[in-house]
Design an enzyme around this catalytic site. Structure first.
Site, PDB file in Angstrom:
ATOM      1  N   VAL A  96       0.821  -1.216   0.000  1.00  0.00           N
ATOM      2  CA  VAL A  96       0.000   0.000   0.000  1.00  0.00           C
ATOM      3  C   VAL A  96       0.857   1.269   0.000  1.00  0.00           C
ATOM      4  O   VAL A  96       0.394   2.336  -0.347  1.00  0.00           O
ATOM      5  CB  VAL A  96      -0.972   0.009   1.206  1.00  0.00           C
ATOM      6  CG1 VAL A  96      -1.920  -1.191   1.127  1.00  0.00           C
ATOM      7  CG2 VAL A  96      -0.235  -0.001   2.550  1.00  0.00           C
ATOM      8  N   LYS A  97       2.121   1.143   0.407  1.00  0.00           N
ATOM      9  CA  LYS A  97       3.062   2.278   0.464  1.00  0.00           C
ATOM     10  C   LYS A  97       2.435   3.535   1.050  1.00  0.00           C
ATOM     11  O   LYS A  97       2.664   4.639   0.566  1.00  0.00           O
ATOM     12  CB  LYS A  97       3.664   2.543  -0.913  1.00  0.00           C
ATOM     13  CG  LYS A  97       4.483   1.349  -1.435  1.00  0.00           C
ATOM     14  CD  LYS A  97       5.386   1.703  -2.598  1.00  0.00           C
ATOM     15  CE  LYS A  97       6.157   0.496  -3.103  1.00  0.00           C
ATOM     16  NZ  LYS A  97       5.336  -0.498  -3.819  1.00  0.00           N
ATOM     17  N   ARG A  98       1.652   3.379   2.090  1.00  0.00           N
ATOM     18  CA  ARG A  98       1.059   4.536   2.734  1.00  0.00           C
ATOM     19  C   ARG A  98       2.111   5.305   3.518  1.00  0.00           C
ATOM     20  O   ARG A  98       3.144   4.736   3.926  1.00  0.00           O
ATOM     21  CB  ARG A  98      -0.074   4.098   3.680  1.00  0.00           C
ATOM     22  CG  ARG A  98      -1.231   3.344   3.014  1.00  0.00           C
ATOM     23  CD  ARG A  98      -1.875   4.103   1.879  1.00  0.00           C
ATOM     24  NE  ARG A  98      -3.113   3.502   1.418  1.00  0.00           N
ATOM     25  CZ  ARG A  98      -3.318   2.994   0.194  1.00  0.00           C
ATOM     26  NH1 ARG A  98      -2.357   2.989  -0.715  1.00  0.00           N
ATOM     27  NH2 ARG A  98      -4.494   2.488  -0.140  1.00  0.00           N
TER      28      ARG A  98
END
Lengths: 287, 287
Positions: A96-98
């Site tokens: 998700v690379k949040r």
């Protein structure tokens, strides 16, 4: 610690992380036509890939962007896919690379470590600073969760920020890698690795060796095998005794059925053969 | 260019960006109890805030993390909220802070500039490099879309990466700011600003002035007003002739009804008064 579970999976299964960056266009028409709705088709496509690779894959990585692009329907498929993987006792990374701070980061932690989208690991982006990781740490400590923080990627644009050098000549990604490892020291597993891992792109020989030695407690998620050009020899340098990293391949596995030599074969069986081939290439290269 | 539409809105309405970081716990019970389902309650809560601020707000920013944390239901509320804002002809920023490369970034662009989650602007994270922004540029050029790239944030952790200095003493966020402005030069509006904007946290006096002068083509999204401690005087230094930035307040506006002096008043009216107060404070400070 979740990292020990992943370590054990790698010992037993090898280093392959099957990337479910699934697109409707990847589904062979001969399979697609059995379903009335795209949602069913996409989920069942994933399910068949999972079923055929469950004894070959160390873990799965599901790239949420592919599902977000399909709106609510896509996110239902994401939800059902990660739940299905977990129901089999397998490990799933939500790619998700949040990256955000304070209350917002808390919401992302809740979104991906609890409830409908619950996964075992997520990927995170460190640009806003290490305090942006704080809300995840409680889950790492108490709920068998882990994170992979972006450290170094292999795209050309990596030079824009990650490769900048400070006054002492140290690169941004080296500084990030060290900070991540230091943070991770509080969350060490018995395997000698931390549940705070790093996303580490493939690099040239000398650097890879040096990175593996220096970040010796950091488990790596290595993207870019196959379709993106990564090779087994490059991967092997990021391993220690064959462990310490999982290597993701998405299209290389998902689209294996399109290879000339696989003509007419079942797409999920082709995915299986491709994952086995990749597993064995990496094992061979790291001996 | 979408940036000219935003510039015009600021000229007419002031600099307030109403942040819909909405949580079920923010809904006053007296309103919440009218609804059978959380989904209806949350959407109608947002709708009332929007209706009461539509002639006061330059734009809206919807923080997707708050909705992701509620799973599929939350994302339906996100979808309906951004669609409602757009249906009124107002501008909405999807605060998604996505950041990825190649085909994955393409999917994020599709997710947030087309289809169910379509917004006018999104926020993005530059850590992976400027090429991670490529997939958005086509939408900027042809579809009246814009992006705000993270440049500098005001949290303590900003020091970990953004404040690192290169050999010449230049900070990472300065380098990012310049790269973003350079990229933005291809997407200039008639207002003198680019549709490639930057997220710029509040900072001390001298620095703010200097940033505004140097990044003179970059429109800023400034977070952190009110609840996070930002003040009108700080904001005014990031403006030029009262324009060139929108300033976000989320809880300050959403929870205005909890202030002692607002006891017994309607929550959406309180949000309106608070937005007007903020607008006027900023206008006054920037004269």
């Amino acid at each position: 610690m979740i990292i020990d579970k992943l370590y054990k999976k790698v010992s037993e299964m090898g280093n392959v992380c099957v990337g479910l960056d699934s697109d409707l266009s990847y589904i062979p028409f001969s399979y697609y036509r059995w379903f009335e709705r795209d949602e069913e088709a996409l989920f069942n496509y994933n399910k068949r890939i999972i079923d055929e690779t469950i004894d070959v894959a160390a873990c799965y990585k599901v790239q949420i962007a592919y599902y977000e692009a399909l709106g609510i329907m896509g996110l239902r498929v994401y939800k059902n896919t990660v739940a299905y993987i977990r129901s089999l006792g397998a490990i799933v990374i939500g790619d998700v690379k949040r990256g955000d701070i304070k209350d917002t980061a808390k919401k992302y932690a809740k979104a991906h470590f609890e409830g409908e989208f619950e996964v075992d690991f997520i990927t995170v982006n460190p640009y806003m600073g290490l305090d942006s990781l704080d809300p995840y740490l409680n889950y790492v400590e108490n709920d068998e969760k882990g994170i992979f923080t972006l450290v170094r990627t292999s795209n050309m644009g990596a030079h824009d920020i990650q490769f900048l050098e400070d006054k002492s000549g140290k690169k941004v990604y080296d500084i990030v890698g060290e900070k991540v490892q230091k943070l991770g020291e509080k969350y060490m597993g018995e395997s000698g690795y931390s549940s705070i891992g790093g996303v580490m792109g493939l690099t040239h020989k000398e650097e890879a060796k040096e990175i593996r030695e220096r970040l010796n407690k950091t488990f790596f998620l290595v993207p870019g095998y196959g379709a993106q050009g990564g090779k087994a020899e490059d991967v092997s340098l990021l391993l220690k005794n064959g462990n310490g990293a999982v290597v993701n391949s998405s299209r290389g596995i998902l689209l294996a059925y399109k290879k000339e030599e696989n003509r007419g074969l079942d797409f999920a069986k082709c995915a299986r053969y491709e994952a086995i081939k990749m597993r064995d290439e990496i094992i061979k290269a790291s001996r």
